[in-house]
Write an enzyme that holds these catalytic residues in place. Structure first.
Site, PDB file in Angstrom:
ATOM      1  N   SER A  92      -4.771  11.430  -0.222  1.00  0.00           N
ATOM      2  CA  SER A  92      -3.412  11.862   0.105  1.00  0.00           C
ATOM      3  C   SER A  92      -2.728  12.423  -1.147  1.00  0.00           C
ATOM      4  O   SER A  92      -3.150  13.449  -1.677  1.00  0.00           O
ATOM      5  CB  SER A  92      -2.652  10.688   0.722  1.00  0.00           C
ATOM      6  OG  SER A  92      -1.542  11.134   1.473  1.00  0.00           O
ATOM      7  N   HIS A 241      -5.639   8.089   8.806  1.00  0.00           N
ATOM      8  CA  HIS A 241      -5.297   8.617   7.489  1.00  0.00           C
ATOM      9  C   HIS A 241      -5.916   7.810   6.348  1.00  0.00           C
ATOM     10  O   HIS A 241      -5.817   8.220   5.200  1.00  0.00           O
ATOM     11  CB  HIS A 241      -3.770   8.663   7.330  1.00  0.00           C
ATOM     12  CG  HIS A 241      -3.305   9.322   6.072  1.00  0.00           C
ATOM     13  ND1 HIS A 241      -3.743  10.579   5.681  1.00  0.00           N
ATOM     14  CD2 HIS A 241      -2.446   8.911   5.090  1.00  0.00           C
ATOM     15  CE1 HIS A 241      -3.165  10.905   4.534  1.00  0.00           C
ATOM     16  NE2 HIS A 241      -2.387   9.916   4.142  1.00  0.00           N
TER      17      HIS A 241
END
Length: 273
Positions: A92, A241
């Site tokens: 991320s 994620h």
């Protein structure tokens, strides 16, 4: 961002194993503790340096959270540890940082792994997280469980609340966040964006996405191929994620194959979206 804001700081890190260096960079609100399991596994074959990025974990709380500043921190750490080139693994926010590092310092990056993020601007998806963090009454807090309850009105997923609450610690009898919350807020617009890339990194780059995540979409494939011509994309079907947590075996298999053979390791698979 001023020049002082971009000055390198001494990052807190943990090191284990031996061999080719691998540097792990966590995501927003995270810390190196989120990656200890992966670091332990990779250290069987590599020298793993697992870092707390600035304003996270036990690294310094300082003004500035630009990608330029964070890149300077990593390069300074590499110099301090005598590391000329390393494999990079970034999730991320750390994935965007890895892309910036590879683009600005291609000679320092052997292979790049980007976890569930694309080289683009993202909308403010974390506003609910900031609201949840602001809802925690640090002065009256008695436990992490109480903090999780206070965050529930803004963040519904129990695993996300647990991830955030893990950043709480007690100091002199008072609870505090390990990350620098005011600085994360101030820099959020910047970190949501993506600095322009020059396409200078021509080395192997692996993008790992979760099939149930919206962070890497179909339209992003062309952008990834443009900025990283020697890239491949692997999708982990059970992951969202956090592929390194939600499908640890699949994640480690992809990373180890990539480190050993580059994108050729997936030539018989269907690595792209």
């Amino acid at each position: 961002m001023t020049t002082n804001d971009n000055a390198a700081v001494d990052l807190h890190f943990e090191e284990r194993g031996g061999g080719l260096p691998v540097i792990i960079m966590h995501g927003l609100f995270g810390s190196l503790s989120n990656w200890r399991g992966i670091a332990r596994s990779l250290s069987e074959n590599y020298r793993v340096i697992n870092v707390d990025l600035r304003n996270h974990g036990r690294s310094p709380h300082v003004p500035g959270l630009s990608y330029e500043a964070m890149a300077n921190d990593i390069v300074a750490l590499m110099d301090r540890l005598g590391i000329e080139r390393a494999h990079l693994v970034g999730h991320s926010l750390g994935g965007k940082l890895g892309m910036v590092l590879a683009d600005r310092y291609p000679e320092r990056v052997a292979r790049l792994v980007v976890v569930d993020i694309a080289p683009k601007w993202y909308p403010p998806w974390h506003k609910d997280v900031f609201a949840a963090l602001d809802a925690v009454d640090l002065d009256g807090l008695e436990s992490r469980e109480q903090a999780r309850q206070q965050m529930a009105v803004h963040v519904f997923e129990p695993e996300v609340r647990a991830f955030l609450a893990a950043n709480l610690e007690q100091e002199d009898g008072r609870w505090r966040w390990r990350f620098n919350l005011p600085e994360l807020k101030a820099a959020y617009e910047h970190t949501s964006d993506m600095p322009p890339l020059s396409g200078f990194y021509l080395g192997p780059a692996l993008f790992i996405r979760g099939a149930q995540s919206a962070y890497i979409e179909m339209d992003d494939e062309a952008r990834i191929a443009r900025d990283f011509p020697q890239s491949c994309i692997v999708t982990l079907e059970r992951a969202r994620h956090w592929p390194h947590i939600e499908d640890t075996p699949g994640f480690l298999d992809a990373v180890n194959r990539f480190f050993a053979h580059g994108c050729q390791a997936f030539a018989g698979d269907r690595p792209s979206l």
